[in-house]
Enzyme design. Structure first.
Site, PDB file in Angstrom:
ATOM      1  N   ILE A  36      10.617  -8.433  71.587  1.00 46.97           N
ATOM      2  CA  ILE A  36      10.577  -9.820  71.120  1.00 46.97           C
ATOM      3  C   ILE A  36      11.533  -9.997  69.944  1.00 46.97           C
ATOM      4  CG2 ILE A  36       8.552  -9.330  69.664  1.00 46.97           C
ATOM      5  CD1 ILE A  36       7.591 -12.234  70.283  1.00 46.97           C
ATOM      6  N   CYS A  37      12.101 -11.187  69.840  1.00 47.39           N
ATOM      7  CA  CYS A  37      12.946 -11.583  68.721  1.00 47.39           C
ATOM      8  C   CYS A  37      14.205 -10.719  68.659  1.00 47.39           C
ATOM      9  CB  CYS A  37      12.125 -11.541  67.428  1.00 47.39           C
ATOM     10  SG  CYS A  37      12.892 -12.323  66.004  1.00 47.39           S
TER      11      CYS A  37
END
Length: 168
Positions: free
Chosen positions: A102-103
């Protein structure tokens, strides 16, 4: 139940570690926090969470794990050049094991040269980096491409966790 490797270093995005970590443990799975050194305290960039690494990346084998989670923040930047980290995620991918990032997490996948021909998402300002690494980029809350599960930001955590738990 599954055993999940969380790859973590200092300055991770607090909720992007805490939310999936708590969710997999609540679902009955085992989770190991793996860093560059065993027993090292790593702190979130928001100051809301800190963890102590269970194991050093040099001491683990992907065959002992069923999935890998890579939280965002600056943690991936602190891990992405380590040869053991790159070998670990490359071996996970070759084995078809779920890799949830994620991210800024997909930075590790880019450094491991795993994005060619894959469709992913990430923190939107990284779009050019992901495309330059060979990925097709989608600006969506969660993108699942075979064994890759990717999301953009903390607001996407519910979808990220949902797909991670589905994969386990």
């Amino acid at each position: 139940m599954s055993k999940i490797a969380f790859l973590l270093a200092d300055q991770f995005e607090d909720s992007e570690m805490k939310t999936p970590y708590d969710a997999v443990k609540a679902a009955g799975h085992q989770a190991d926090i793996i860093g560059l050194k065993q027993g090292q305290e790593v702190k979130g960039k928001q100051g809301k969470a800190s963890y102590t690494t269970d194991k050093a990346i040099a001491d683990v084998n992907i065959n002992d794990y069923d999935a890998v989670v890579i939280p965002g923040g600056s943690s991936p930047e602190n891990l992405r050049l380590d040869s053991h980290i790159l070998k670990f995620v490359t071996s996970a991918d070759k084995s078809g094991k779920p890799i949830a990032s994620i991210c800024h997490g997909p930075q590790i996948l880019a450094s491991a040269d795993l994005l060619k021909g894959r469709t992913i998402t990430s923190y939107p300002p990284l779009q050019d980096d992901m495309v330059n690494a060979g990925a097709t980029f989608k600006d969506e809350e969660v993108v699942v491409d075979r064994n890759f599960i990717t999301s953009r930001t903390p607001k996407d955590e519910p979808a990220f966790v949902r797909e991670l738990l589905k994969a386990l």
